[in-house]
Scaffold this motif. Structure first.
Motif, PDB file in Angstrom:
ATOM      1  N   SER A  65     -10.562  23.628 -18.080  1.00 54.53           N
ATOM      2  CA  SER A  65     -10.026  23.845 -16.859  1.00 54.53           C
ATOM      3  C   SER A  65      -8.660  24.659 -17.059  1.00 54.53           C
ATOM      4  N   ALA A  66      -8.577  25.633 -15.986  1.00 55.36           N
ATOM      5  CA  ALA A  66      -7.353  26.432 -15.975  1.00 55.36           C
ATOM      6  C   ALA A  66      -6.789  26.690 -14.658  1.00 55.36           C
ATOM      7  N   VAL A  70     -10.148  28.373 -12.499  1.00 47.37           N
ATOM      8  CA  VAL A  70     -10.951  28.789 -13.604  1.00 47.37           C
ATOM      9  C   VAL A  70     -11.506  27.895 -14.227  1.00 47.37           C
ATOM     10  N   VAL A  71     -12.808  28.196 -14.745  1.00 47.49           N
ATOM     11  CA  VAL A  71     -13.450  27.438 -15.784  1.00 47.49           C
ATOM     12  C   VAL A  71     -13.592  28.121 -17.113  1.00 47.49           C
ATOM     13  N   ASN A  72     -13.073  27.806 -18.393  1.00 49.20           N
ATOM     14  CA  ASN A  72     -13.402  28.611 -19.212  1.00 49.20           C
ATOM     15  C   ASN A  72     -14.472  28.035 -20.246  1.00 49.20           C
ATOM     16  N   TYR A 112     -16.592  33.068 -21.766  1.00 46.02           N
ATOM     17  CA  TYR A 112     -16.917  33.550 -20.421  1.00 46.02           C
ATOM     18  C   TYR A 112     -15.912  32.678 -19.411  1.00 46.02           C
ATOM     19  N   SER A 113     -15.335  33.232 -18.552  1.00 45.11           N
ATOM     20  CA  SER A 113     -14.450  32.507 -17.422  1.00 45.11           C
ATOM     21  C   SER A 113     -14.990  32.755 -16.194  1.00 45.11           C
ATOM     22  N   ASP A 114     -15.252  31.586 -15.524  1.00 44.16           N
ATOM     23  CA  ASP A 114     -15.958  31.232 -14.211  1.00 44.16           C
ATOM     24  C   ASP A 114     -15.081  30.838 -13.184  1.00 44.16           C
ATOM     25  N   THR A 115     -15.102  31.374 -11.855  1.00 44.26           N
ATOM     26  CA  THR A 115     -14.132  30.813 -10.744  1.00 44.26           C
ATOM     27  C   THR A 115     -15.013  30.406  -9.747  1.00 44.26           C
ATOM     28  N   ASP A 119     -13.237  23.615  -5.466  1.00 45.56           N
ATOM     29  CA  ASP A 119     -13.189  22.733  -6.526  1.00 45.56           C
ATOM     30  C   ASP A 119     -14.271  21.812  -6.651  1.00 45.56           C
ATOM     31  N   SER A 148     -13.520  22.511 -11.853  1.00 43.76           N
ATOM     32  CA  SER A 148     -12.945  23.735 -11.128  1.00 43.76           C
ATOM     33  C   SER A 148     -11.653  22.731 -10.591  1.00 43.76           C
ATOM     34  N   ARG A 150      -8.270  23.737  -8.456  1.00 45.34           N
ATOM     35  CA  ARG A 150      -7.053  24.694  -7.935  1.00 45.34           C
ATOM     36  C   ARG A 150      -5.945  24.115  -6.904  1.00 45.34           C
TER      37      ARG A 150
END
Length: 347
Positions: A65-66, A70-72, A112-115, A119, A148, A150
Motif C-alpha cells: 500500500s502507498a 495506491v496499491v503497488n 503495476y500501480s493501481d488506484t 478504500d 487501498s 487513502r
C-alpha cells in the motif's frame, strides 16, 4: 474383361478434392514458417493450426500500500519464452476478495500501480498474454490481497497523561499518539520549539518538554503505514518554575459571627503564570503562644481565590488560633509563608 468408365461428375469431384488437399498442405507450410514453434494447449481454441501453452507469472509478490490509495503490484516473469517476432504482455485483473476479477490494465514490465476508486481490500491476479501469429493467454496467477488506503490517521496529544492546557511547574512528559483503521500506524513526528522534526516508528512517542517558558511549542502529526499523513497541529506547553512572592502584613480581627476570625493581608505577586489565590494555614484550637510557621504546627488549611481578606469560620468560640498565609500561582507553585498572626480568640 470390360473396363468401367468414370462419369464426368466423378472426375470433377476427384479434381476438387485434390486441389483442396494441396491447399491444406500449403497452409500448413506457411503456418510452419510464421507461427511460434510451441505445442500444447491454447486458451484460444480458434487457433487450429498451431497452439502455445502460456504460463502465468512464476509468482506474484504481496501487494504493498502507498499513499493516496495506491496499491503497488510486482511479480516474477512467466517461464514461457515468447520466441522471436512475438510480443509478451501481462494482463492485470482486480476483484473483491474471492473474485470475480476484471481487467484493469496491462503492462510489459513486472510491476503495476493501481488506484481503486475507494478504500478497502482487493485481490489481484495476473495473466500472461503472447501475441503474434495468434493470441495466447495463460490462466491466472494465484490471487494476492492488497489494501487501498487513502485515509490519514488520527492524532492526539497528552501532557503528564492528561490535558496539555494550563500551566506546569516541572518538566512535562508529552505523548503524541495516532490510530489508523487501514494499513495501521507508521510513525509519529514532532518538532519541539522549532528544533527540527523527530519521527518515531509506531503508534505513539513520549518525550520531555522542559525549561521555564510560557510558550513551548510542540508541532506534531502522524503517518500511517501507507504514507498518508495527518494535518499537523501545534500544542503550547507552559511551564512556570518560579514561586510567587509571599503575602505580607497579615492581621487578625475577631469575627462578627460566632466561631469566626477575620483576616487581611497585602497581596503576593507572580510574574509568569499569574496569581491564582492563597492558602490560609491555621493552628488547632488553644495555641498560645503561636508556633513557627510549618504545616505540622498549622495542620488546617483553607484554599481561596485572589483576594486580600477572608473570614475564617468553623472555629471554636473563645479559643485562641494562630494563622499564616501563602500565595499560589497558576502553575500551583507556592510562596514562602507570610508573617504569623495571633493568637486571637474566635468570636
Amino acid at each position: 474383361m470390360k473396363r468401367r468408365r468414370t462419369t464426368p461428375n466423378v472426375d470433377r469431384l476427384l479434381a476438387i478434392a485434390f486441389v483442396f488437399m494441396v491447399t491444406i498442405a500449403l497452409a500448413g507450410l506457411v503456418s510452419q514458417d510464421t507461427a511460434a514453434s510451441f505445442t500444447g494447449t491454447s486458451s484460444n481454441p480458434s487457433n487450429t493450426l498451431r497452439t502455445l501453452n502460456v504460463q502465468p507469472p512464476a509468482s506474484q509478490n504481496n501487494p504493498t500500500s502507498a499513499a493516496a490509495g495506491v496499491v503497488n503490484l510486482a511479480w516474477t516473469a512467466t517461464p514461457t519464452a515468447p520466441g522471436a517476432g512475438h510480443t509478451l504482455t501481462y494482463i492485470v485483473m482486480r476483484g473483491a476478495v474471492g473474485g470475480p476479477y476484471s481487467t484493469i490494465g496491462s503492462t510489459s514490465s513486472l510491476s503495476y500501480s493501481d488506484t481503486p476508486s475507494s478504500d478497502g481490500s482487493y485481490e489481484y491476479v495476473i495473466q500472461t498474454q503472447i501475441t503474434g501469429g495468434g493470441t495466447f493467454t495463460s490462466a491466472t496467477s494465484a490471487a494476492k490481497s492488497g489494501l487501498s488506503d487513502r485515509t490519514a490517521p488520527t492524532k492526539s496529544i497528552t501532557c503528564n497523561s492528561s490535558s496539555c492546557a494550563g500551566w506546569f511547574n516541572a518538566t512535562v512528559s508529552v505523548t503524541v499518539s495516532g490510530t489508523d483503521g487501514g494499513t495501521g500506524m507508521g510513525s509519529v513526528t514532532r518538532n519541539v520549539d522549532g528544533a527540527g522534526q523527530t519521527s518515531t516508528a509506531g503508534a505513539s512517542a513520549t518525550f520531555n518538554v522542559s525549561g521555564e517558558s510560557a510558550s513551548h511549542s510542540v508541532v506534531y502529526f502522524t503517518t500511517d503505514a501507507a504514507g498518508n499523513a495527518s494535518a499537523s497541529a501545534t500544542q503550547t506547553v507552559s511551564i512556570d518554575l518560579t514561586n510567587p512572592t509571599a503575602p505580607s502584613g497579615l492581621t487578625l480581627i475577631k469575627g462578627t459571627v460566632a466561631g469566626t476570625i477575620d483576616l487581611a493581608w497585602t497581596a503576593g505577586t507572580d510574574a509568569l503564570s499569574g496569581l491564582a489565590g492563597y492558602t490560609i494555614h491555621y493552628s488547632n484550637a488553644g495555641m498560645n503562644p503561636c508556633a513557627a510557621a510549618t504545616p505540622t504546627n498549622y495542620p488546617n488549611t483553607t484554599t481561596i481565590g485572589a483576594v486580600t481578606s477572608y473570614t475564617q469560620g468553623g472555629l471554636t468560640s473563645g479559643l485562641n488560633y494562630c494563622f499564616y498565609v501563602t500565595t499560589r500561582d497558576n502553575a500551583t507553585n507556592q510562596s514562602a509563608t507570610s508573617n504569623v498572626a495571633g493568637p486571637l480568640k474566635a468570636k
